[in-house]
Write a protein that holds these residues in place. Structure first.
Motif, short mmCIF file in Angstrom:
data_model
loop_
_atom_site.label_atom_id
_atom_site.label_comp_id
_atom_site.label_asym_id
_atom_site.label_seq_id
_atom_site.Cartn_x
_atom_site.Cartn_y
_atom_site.Cartn_z
N GLN A 119 0.82 -1.20 0.00
CA GLN A 119 0.00 0.00 0.00
C GLN A 119 0.86 1.25 0.00
O GLN A 119 0.55 2.23 -0.67
CB GLN A 119 -0.95 0.01 1.20
N ALA A 120 1.95 1.22 0.74
CA ALA A 120 2.87 2.36 0.77
C ALA A 120 3.42 2.62 -0.63
O ALA A 120 3.50 3.78 -1.07
CB ALA A 120 4.00 2.11 1.75
N MET A 121 3.77 1.56 -1.34
CA MET A 121 4.31 1.72 -2.69
C MET A 121 3.26 2.32 -3.63
O MET A 121 3.56 3.22 -4.41
CB MET A 121 4.78 0.36 -3.22
N VAL A 122 2.03 1.84 -3.54
CA VAL A 122 0.95 2.37 -4.38
C VAL A 122 0.73 3.85 -4.10
O VAL A 122 0.62 4.67 -5.02
CB VAL A 122 -0.36 1.57 -4.16
N ASN A 123 0.69 4.22 -2.81
CA ASN A 123 0.48 5.61 -2.44
C ASN A 123 1.60 6.51 -2.95
O ASN A 123 1.36 7.59 -3.48
CB ASN A 123 0.35 5.75 -0.92
N VAL A 124 2.83 6.05 -2.77
CA VAL A 124 3.98 6.84 -3.20
C VAL A 124 3.97 7.02 -4.72
O VAL A 124 4.20 8.13 -5.23
CB VAL A 124 5.30 6.20 -2.72
N LEU A 125 3.69 5.94 -5.44
CA LEU A 125 3.67 6.04 -6.91
C LEU A 125 2.53 6.95 -7.39
O LEU A 125 2.73 7.74 -8.33
CB LEU A 125 3.54 4.65 -7.53
N ASN A 126 1.38 6.86 -6.78
CA ASN A 126 0.27 7.75 -7.17
C ASN A 126 0.61 9.21 -6.91
O ASN A 126 0.34 10.07 -7.73
CB ASN A 126 -1.02 7.37 -6.43
N ARG A 127 1.22 9.49 -5.76
CA ARG A 127 1.61 10.87 -5.46
C ARG A 127 2.67 11.36 -6.43
O ARG A 127 2.65 12.52 -6.85
CB ARG A 127 2.10 10.97 -4.02
N LYS A 128 3.60 10.48 -6.79
CA LYS A 128 4.64 10.86 -7.75
C LYS A 128 4.01 11.18 -9.10
O LYS A 128 4.34 12.19 -9.74
CB LYS A 128 5.65 9.73 -7.90
N LYS A 129 3.06 10.35 -9.55
CA LYS A 129 2.37 10.61 -10.81
C LYS A 129 1.61 11.93 -10.77
O LYS A 129 1.61 12.68 -11.74
CB LYS A 129 1.40 9.47 -11.14
N LEU A 130 0.99 12.20 -9.63
CA LEU A 130 0.27 13.46 -9.49
C LEU A 130 1.20 14.66 -9.55
O LEU A 130 0.90 15.67 -10.19
CB LEU A 130 -0.51 13.49 -8.18
#
Length: 150
Positions: free
Chosen positions: A58-69
């Protein structure tokens, strides 16, 4: 994330076609709404992840989504700057920050009012209980003095 990506494409297309500011503003609105939704979902997921075992995933998904944003917002900023609408972007960011601060203050005020109401209700129950107990003691003492309490 798809809504944010679509909104960015819409802004870029609008800028290329030299559409008016209002149509570009609608696409910007879609982007920032999508960004807010994604951030809120990430917060909810973090809360739920505490209950699950796959915290790392979940941490990885959150970090990647924030990076994409962040990358999407950077692209949006560059598109607006290169199209000569840097002032629109800067004003939008300032207004968004102002509104977010106002919303936080309103939320804090609502929480404070709720807490005050709960405290007053609690205090009312305590005072009522103490007054009732005191009245019972006084009635009992009066009965004892008058000799009815034998």
């Amino acid at each position: 994330m798809a809504v944010a990506t679509t909104a960015i494409k819409g802004v870029k297309t609008g800028l290329k076609l030299a559409k008016d500011v209002s149509s570009v503003a609608q696409e910007l609105d879609k982007f920032f709404q999508a960004k807010d939704v994604i951030e809120n979902e990430a917060k909810k997921e973090e809360e739920q992840a505490k209950k699950r075992k796959s915290v790392n995933q979940q941490a990885m998904v959150n970090v990647l989504n924030r990076k994409k944003l962040r990358e999407a917002e950077q692209q949006l900023k560059q598109s607006l700057y290169w199209s000569g609408q840097a002032d629109l972007y800067n004003e939008l960011i300032r207004e968004r920050a102002r509104l977010r601060k106002a919303q936080q203050e309103a939320d804090e005020q609502a929480k404070y009012k709720k807490r005050v109401i709960i405290e007053r209700i609690r205090d009312g129950f305590v005072i009522t209980g103490l007054l009732s107990f005191t009245a019972w003691i006084i009635v009992t003492l009066i009965e004892m003095i008058l000799g009815k309490g034998k």
